[in-house]
Design a protein around this motif. Structure first.
Motif, PDB file in Angstrom:
ATOM      1  N   SER A   1      35.205 157.451 -24.747  1.00 60.38           N
ATOM      2  CA  SER A   1      34.338 158.607 -24.800  1.00 60.38           C
ATOM      3  C   SER A   1      34.451 159.209 -26.191  1.00 60.38           C
ATOM      4  N   GLY A   2      33.341 159.663 -26.704  1.00 57.57           N
ATOM      5  CA  GLY A   2      33.350 160.206 -28.053  1.00 57.57           C
ATOM      6  C   GLY A   2      34.153 161.486 -28.144  1.00 57.57           C
ATOM      7  N   ARG A   3      34.453 161.865 -29.368  1.00 58.51           N
ATOM      8  CA  ARG A   3      35.270 163.038 -29.575  1.00 58.51           C
ATOM      9  C   ARG A   3      34.578 164.302 -29.077  1.00 58.51           C
ATOM     10  N   ALA A   4      33.255 164.333 -29.272  1.00 56.72           N
ATOM     11  CA  ALA A   4      32.488 165.496 -28.832  1.00 56.72           C
ATOM     12  C   ALA A   4      32.624 165.661 -27.316  1.00 56.72           C
ATOM     13  N   GLU A   5      32.534 164.520 -26.617  1.00 51.32           N
ATOM     14  CA  GLU A   5      32.658 164.564 -25.165  1.00 51.32           C
ATOM     15  C   GLU A   5      34.016 165.110 -24.752  1.00 51.32           C
ATOM     16  N   ARG A   6      35.034 164.597 -25.403  1.00 49.08           N
ATOM     17  CA  ARG A   6      36.371 165.043 -25.053  1.00 49.08           C
ATOM     18  C   ARG A   6      36.522 166.537 -25.268  1.00 49.08           C
ATOM     19  N   GLU A   7      36.018 166.988 -26.410  1.00 50.49           N
ATOM     20  CA  GLU A   7      36.182 168.421 -26.709  1.00 50.49           C
ATOM     21  C   GLU A   7      35.430 169.278 -25.696  1.00 50.49           C
ATOM     22  N   ALA A   8      34.217 168.819 -25.345  1.00 48.68           N
ATOM     23  CA  ALA A   8      33.438 169.572 -24.357  1.00 48.68           C
ATOM     24  C   ALA A   8      34.208 169.656 -23.037  1.00 48.68           C
TER      25      ALA A   8
ATOM     26  N   ARG B   1      37.175 171.968 -23.270  1.00 46.76           N
ATOM     27  CA  ARG B   1      36.794 173.381 -23.239  1.00 46.76           C
ATOM     28  C   ARG B   1      36.598 173.853 -21.808  1.00 46.76           C
TER      29      ARG B   1
ATOM     30  N   VAL C   1      29.921 170.118 -17.673  1.00 44.12           N
ATOM     31  CA  VAL C   1      29.686 169.583 -19.017  1.00 44.12           C
ATOM     32  C   VAL C   1      28.243 169.123 -19.185  1.00 44.12           C
TER      33      VAL C   1
END
Ligand SMILES: Nc1ncnc2c1ncn2[C@@H]1O[C@H](COP(=O)(O)OP(=O)(O)OP(=O)(O)O)[C@@H](O)[C@H]1O
Ligand SMILES: [Mg+2]
Lengths: 529, 337
Positions: free
Chosen positions: A119-126, A129, A163
């Motif tokens: 999973s991309g970094r953006a996904e992980r961060e979302a 959060r 998400v």
């Protein structure tokens, strides 16, 4: 009935009928959700709430009737279609795959055919959060959910919904497994979204939650829509009488006939018990014929404690002993515990309880089958009689032992699971949150049933995530905090505030330092400091 | 104890409708049990000579061997596993009977040895797939090569020899038992069928077998011991496969460790054609029996049409894929919500 809001409804159901084969689950169902509202959907077990949810989520299509999104008729033919209309759902049964990480669970179904390896970094961060906003540890995203508690699994499914882009969030008893603090955080998150004009369809049996959260509520009874009421009208008494069709429904409370038992007559005890490695050791006595409640926030040891008492989980150190005809027998495992008269109703009904490919009767009789058997052959008539008895006692609908268990509503499936262990007629009945998703009327009758069992000499240990439930039906309440029993409350000391305070252990004074009602809290601080 | 919880929905309770899923299950099971009849009609129309006592009996003898071999496959699939050691077990029994009989062993002694070896295979399969959490696919595959290898080592590769006459009689289409004109192999199969169905439907063990296949964690907590169930399942499977191996010795007179090889594919075919879900927790040997009859007749049909073994394989494969796409659609995730 309240006046409909002026803006077009986000989602609307009109004249919906839904059948499962010959079973009519919904008939002439009407529902209209306005933008920016939290809309409650209430009804007894089997009244069709989850069916409404599945229709709105594209799991099934209605037999008859129309689903409208933003005023236009739509065909929600798949979950993906519902997602395109920005409807996201947290289902009643927490479906989390143990085969992949928490993060993959959250984003399951979003990737295309050529699945990204990570999973991309953006996904992980979302995802992180959202998890953080619910007060959970981001660590639950990393590992396989195998060891997660039910509440943590629930957080994953909530995250999975939150998400994604949404304008309608459907929560089908998504709070039933949450502990108090996570639930409050979720409510805060929902309030934020609501301010931004998003809507929530909220299914719950918990009147306290409905009172805090909802703007309007629609009531279902036997698959029919009774009506929609505004916040002012949606008092628990009013909702209950609409749900049951009886005017007295709000009134008949079961008074907890809490009695103090002689401290000497102990039937089950933990000695020098330590639940997980390095956790502090404690002693716990369970008295004969009492209902001992187990409370505490999720992950604070309550679940571990009931599992240890039932022999399902080994103790880290110390021992659990059960009184067998006057002598103490050590509990070493759950089969041995069962032979010593202890029965355990597990908490995760999908993972640890139900056999999805089998009938209601098979599910209910599984643990007690040998009692109806000679030389390994069981007598069907005797099994069925017993199954019917339990089904009647618990009010399982439909009253048909040959019904597939997957055809029962969530609450009814839960009753079958409890029935499996009631049929064992144990001396000590240990229940891990047994009334999750069970409607209020049934709950009250169940408390009375427990009371009767204890009068006949059965001892009950019951974990619950609801403080009210602990107060209503328990003689004493052991509150777990930091993997130990922090306090055991009874009699005068057993109050909502005391339980709540104990749940937070010594930290209560930090959070409510300005509070003057702290005589309880002071004693707790003395215990810990 | 008089409290009755009455808050269920009385209108639904009173109607107590037959559940939909059961109805579709019933509909599809009618199809499953009718399919052998349909197949038989097709077979009699295309292949002359089938519609005679001998014709039917030779079909039934072939079906008996496959049927016995498929007992273990059915149960293994029902507990969510699979048994790849069935062909090796068939070969083991086949070689032991012929070789030892030629060396002058008494038949009862041979049977005893075969039973012991079968139980050892089954127990090992059951223990290994439970205790170390290994997938039964791996365990039984390893077991297969262990068994075949051991037989070859023990016999020095000189498999084959002699068979007792009554085994040849048992599989002869004109054979009879106690004056009834049914070959002993078929009687043995029918007796096994009766016992297997009784165990599935009326015994505590049977219920536990389904429970284990349905949800292992829940089964444990409902006092099912997965190890015990697995050991019994794989042992019964090995015993039945050995019986099939002994019967096969009656056909050729010769023997080979690889005589069971076709039975890997055909037992799985029979299970799938019968509609037992490969996900476990459901199905019954009765369905497999229908699958066995269809598979046997289908093969006979292909042979009658002079379709070679390779093409037979292709057509069986196509049949399986078609059936899996039809049956595989049951038990959808949506039902768990
Ligand atoms: N897959 C199914 N097959 C057959 N009947 C079903 C199926 N799913 C639900 N039903 C029936 O439809 C009715 C409504 O069920 P539903 O799950 O919508 O109830 P619910 O209001 O969500 O109840 P709960 O509060 O217990 O979750 C019940 O009588 C139930 O037995
Ligand atoms: Mg429901």
């Amino acid at each position: 009935m309240s006046t409909p809001p002026l803006e077009p409804a986000v989602v609307e159901l009109a004249g919906i009928t839904h059948r499962y084969g010959p079973t009519v689950a919904l008939s002439d169902c009407r529902l209209s959700i306005a933008p920016g509202e939290v809309h409650g959907l209430v009804g007894e077990n089997g009244s069709g709430k989850s069916t409404v949810v599945k229709l709105l989520s594209g799991i099934m299509r209605p037999t008859e009737g129309e689903v409208r999104v933003g005023g236009k008729a739509v065909d929600l033919r798949s979950p993906a279609a519902a997602q395109r209309h920005e409807i996201v759902t947290v289902f009643q049964e927490t479906l989390v795959s143990d085969e992949c990480s928490g993060l993959d669970n959250v984003f399951a179904g979003t990737d295309g055919i050529f699945r990204r390896a990570r999973s991309g970094r953006a996904e992980r961060e979302a995802a992180e959060r959202v998890v953080a906003s619910l007060g959970a540890s981001p660590a639950i995203l990393q590992s396989s959910p195998h060891h997660l508690s039910l509440a943590e699994r629930q957080v994953l499914t909530l995250t999975r919904a939150l998400v994604r882009p949404w304008k309608l969030l459907i929560l089908d008893e998504a709070t039933s497994a949450l502990d108090l603090s996570t639930r409050d955080r979720l409510f805060a998150v929902l309030a934020d979204h609501r301010r931004e004009g998003r809507s929530v369809l909220f299914v719950s049996h918990r009147m306290d939650e409905l009172e805090i959260l909802i703007d309007r509520a629609t009531v279902q009874r036997s698959g029919r829509t009774v009506g929609t009421v505004g916040k002012d009208e949606a008092t628990p008494a009013r909702l209950l009488s609409m749900m049951s069709g009886r005017s007295d429904a709000g009134e008949h409370h079961v008074r907890a006939g809490a009695r103090s038992r002689q401290a000497a007559d102990v039937v089950l005890r933990g000695v020098d018990l330590s639940l997980v490695a390095q956790a502090p050791a404690f002693d716990l006595d369970v008295r004969r014929g009492e209902i001992l409640g187990i409370g505490g926030l999720d992950g604070q040891g309550g679940s571990h404690l009931v599992e240890v008492l039932a022999g399902v989980r080994p103790t880290a150190s110390g021992r659990v002993e059960v009184d067998r005809d006057g002598s103490w027998t050590r509990v070493t495992g759950y089969r041995q515990a069962f032979r010593s008269g202890i029965a355990y109703v597990p908490g995760k009904r999908q993972e640890e309880g139900l056999f999805p490919s089998m009938t209601v009767g098979d599910n209910l009789s599984m643990a007690t089958l040998p009692r109806h058997a000679r030389a390994g052959l069981f007598r069907s008539s005797s099994v069925l009689t017993r199954v019917r008895e339990e089904m009647t006692r618990l009010g399982v609908v439909p009253h048909d032992p040959s019904y597939p268990i997957t055809g029962l509503s969530g609450g009814n499936a839960q009753k079958v699971l409890v029935g499996r262990w009631l049929a064992a007629e144990p001396d000590v009945l240990i229940l891990n949150d047994p009334l999750r998703g069970v409607d209020l009327g049934t709950k009250r009758d169940f408390y009375a049933l427990l009371r009767e069992l204890t009068e006949a000499g059965t001892t009950v240990v019951m974990l619950s995530t609801e403080i009210e439930e602990l107060l209503t039906c328990c003689d004493r309440v052991a509150v777990c905090q930091a993997e130990r029993v922090f306090d055991v409350l009874e009699g005068e000391d057993l109050t909502y505030d005391a339980v709540l305070a104990a749940m937070f252990g010594r930290h209560v004074s930090d959070e409510q330092s300005s509070d003057e009602q702290s005589s309880d809290h002071d004693t707790h601080r003395k215990v810990t400091l | 104890m008089s409290t009755t919880i009455t808050h269920g929905d009385p209108s639904l309770a009173a109607a107590s409708p037959p559940p939909p899923k059961r109805r579709t299950a019933r509909a599809s099971s009618v199809l499953v049990y009718l399919s052998p009849v349909a197949m038989f009609v097709v077979l009699t129309l295309t292949t002359p000579g089938v519609l005679s006592t001998t014709g039917v009996m030779s079909l039934l003898v072939l079906a008996s061997v496959l049927g016995l071999a498929a007992v273990g496959q059915t149960w293994a699939v029902m507990i969510g596993g699979i048994d790849l050691s069935i062909p090796a077990t068939i070969g083991m029994a086949n070689v032991l009977v012929t070789t030892l009989y030629a060396e002058g062993w008494g038949f009862p002694r041979i049977v005893l040895l075969v039973v012991v070896v079968s139980l050892a295979i089954g127990t090992a399969n059951g223990l290994l797939s439970s205790l170390f959490g290994l997938h039964p696919l791996v365990v039984t595959l390893g077991m297969a090569s262990l068994v075949t290898g051991s037989v070859l080592v023990a016999t020095d590769g000189n498999t084959g020899g002699d068979v007792p006459g009554f085994i040849t009689d048992a599989v002869s289409p004109v054979g009879s038992v106690w004056g009834i004109g049914v070959p002993a192999a078929v009687i043995l199969w029918l007796a096994t069928l009766a016992v297997v169905l009784l165990v599935e439907r009326r015994t505590v063990f049977g219920r536990r077998l389904y429970a284990l296949g349905s949800n292992e964690r829940a089964a444990r907590l409902a006092l099912v011991r997965p190890v015990v169930v697995r050991v019994v399942v794989y042992s019964v499977g090995a015993l039945c496969a050995s019986a099939a191996g002994v019967l096969l010795a009656g056909f050729s007179g010769g023997a080979s460790v690889s005589i069971g090889d076709p039975y890997l594919f055909s037992t799985i075919t029979a299970v799938v054609v019968g509609g037992t879900s490969l996900l476990g927790g459901a199905g019954t040997y009765a369905r497999t029996v229908a699958g066995v009859l269809v598979t046997t007749m289908f093969t006979t049909l292909l042979v009658g049409l002079e379709i070679g073994p390779n093409m037979q394989q292709v057509m069986l494969g196509v049949a399986i894929l078609l059936l899996i796409t039809v049956y595989g659609r049951d038990r959808h995730v949506a039902q768990r919500l």
